[in-house]
Design an enzyme around this catalytic site. Structure first.
Site, PDB file in Angstrom:
ATOM      1  N   HIS A 152      -4.958  -6.978   4.910  1.00  0.00           N
ATOM      2  CA  HIS A 152      -4.091  -5.870   5.326  1.00  0.00           C
ATOM      3  C   HIS A 152      -3.657  -5.138   4.062  1.00  0.00           C
ATOM      4  O   HIS A 152      -4.120  -5.410   2.971  1.00  0.00           O
ATOM      5  CB  HIS A 152      -2.818  -6.393   5.998  1.00  0.00           C
ATOM      6  CG  HIS A 152      -3.004  -7.167   7.244  1.00  0.00           C
ATOM      7  ND1 HIS A 152      -3.264  -6.577   8.454  1.00  0.00           N
ATOM      8  CD2 HIS A 152      -2.919  -8.489   7.499  1.00  0.00           C
ATOM      9  CE1 HIS A 152      -3.329  -7.507   9.393  1.00  0.00           C
ATOM     10  NE2 HIS A 152      -3.126  -8.678   8.844  1.00  0.00           N
ATOM     11  N   CYS A 183      -8.206  -8.552  10.197  1.00  0.00           N
ATOM     12  CA  CYS A 183      -7.416  -9.708  10.609  1.00  0.00           C
ATOM     13  C   CYS A 183      -7.612 -10.042  12.099  1.00  0.00           C
ATOM     14  O   CYS A 183      -8.677 -10.527  12.453  1.00  0.00           O
ATOM     15  CB  CYS A 183      -5.959  -9.521  10.231  1.00  0.00           C
ATOM     16  SG  CYS A 183      -5.081 -11.098  10.165  1.00  0.00           S
TER      17      CYS A 183
HETATM   18  N1  GLN Z   1      -2.917 -13.536  15.319  1.00  0.00           N
HETATM   19  C1  GLN Z   1      -3.900 -13.799  14.325  1.00  0.00           C
HETATM   20  C2  GLN Z   1      -3.574 -15.018  13.476  1.00  0.00           C
HETATM   21  O1  GLN Z   1      -2.436 -15.353  13.322  1.00  0.00           O
HETATM   22  C3  GLN Z   1      -4.120 -12.569  13.455  1.00  0.00           C
HETATM   23  C4  GLN Z   1      -2.888 -12.156  12.719  1.00  0.00           C
HETATM   24  C5  GLN Z   1      -2.995 -10.816  12.038  1.00  0.00           C
HETATM   25  O2  GLN Z   1      -3.688  -9.890  12.493  1.00  0.00           O
HETATM   26  N2  GLN Z   1      -2.252 -10.662  10.949  1.00  0.00           N
HETATM   27  O3  GLN Z   1      -4.465 -15.652  12.961  1.00  0.00           O
END
Ligand code: GLN
Length: 252
Positions: A207, A105
């Site tokens: 995740h 992510c």
């Molecule tokens: N901050 C990033 C986004 O919102 C990644 C979010 C995350 O790692 N869940 O795209």
């Protein structure tokens, strides 16, 4: 494990470098490391994890797998600047010599060139040709399942997990996604592509944490990192149930 009880050092050791394990740990992404540790130790394979935080350099030759989890935009910004300043050259050297680099992510987004948030641009490592743009549209949230062919031999397997990102990730023309979206949003919500894979560099929005929900993928990473063709089988009743549940949640 018998050989450990006899006091023998394990023949092989998986050496992991965890990048910013405190800051980049959304949805308990650090659980991926625990999964690797357990599956190694159950087989008598050694496991070492070294953390590399803000300001700390990394040795490109000292690790088999470099891991970067997900994070909020704020933490990502901090880590991105540090990655580019303190770790970029080493991570390129590691990837060039075939080490695994796994980004989840926010970590996945930082493997590319940039993450653009309005007028602001968070720099990326440039290990792969991709860029991410934060959208004003809805966050892409939910259970997700993708189909992957990791060995390029037509064997299709499923990864299941959970995604929650505002960024939309576009791959450069020469890049290939990690997999094809079966259920969920993936890189952009409409491209049908999820993640990226270029040799040992792998990025994904999944995740879960990812590896406890996909034990087979943890094993694939261990085997690849250690150059093993096959790993000893384990009793995977719980792991299989976790995988089945993650698939069911995604609707596949
Ligand atoms: N901050 C990033 C986004 O919102 C990644 C979010 C995350 O790692 N869940 O795209």
């Amino acid at each position: 494990m018998a050989e450990l009880e006899q006091g023998h050092a394990p023949e092989r050791t998986l050496r992991v470098c965890a990048l910013y394990p405190d800051l980049m740990n959304i949805y308990a992404d650090r659980g991926n490391l625990l999964m690797l540790e357990r599956r190694c130790s159950w087989r008598g394979i050694g496991f070492e994890v070294a953390a590399a935080g803000l300001g700390e350099g990394v040795d490109p030759d000292a690790h088999d797998l470099f891991y970067l989890g997900g994070g909020q935009d704020r933490d990502q910004r901090l880590c991105a600047l540090d990655l580019v300043q303190a770790k970029r050259a080493a991570l390129h050297a590691a990837a060039d010599r075939g080490a695994l680099v796994l980004g989840v992510c926010g970590g996945y987004q930082l493997l590319g060139h940039r993450y653009a948030l309005g007028d602001e641009e968070i720099p990326g490592l440039g290990l792969v040709d991709l860029e991410t743009i934060r959208s004003d549209g809805p966050r892409l949230i939910g259970n997700v399942a993708i189909e992957v062919d990791l060995d390029g031999d037509g064997t299709l397997r499923t990864l299941a997990g959970f995604e929650n990102h505002a960024g939309r990730t576009q791959l450069g023309a020469g890049e290939r996604p990690l997999g094809r979206v079966l259920k969920g949003h993936g890189n952009t919500g409409s491209s049908g592509a999820e993640g990226i894979r270029r040799d040992g560099v792998i990025g994904t929005y999944l995740h879960g944490p990812l590896l406890p929900k996909n034990a087979w993928f943890a094993d694939w990473l261990i085997a690849r990192a250690l150059g093993l063709r096959q790993l000893a089988a384990l009793d995977d009743a719980f792991e299989d149930a976790a995988h089945a549940e993650a698939r069911r949640a995604a609707g596949v």
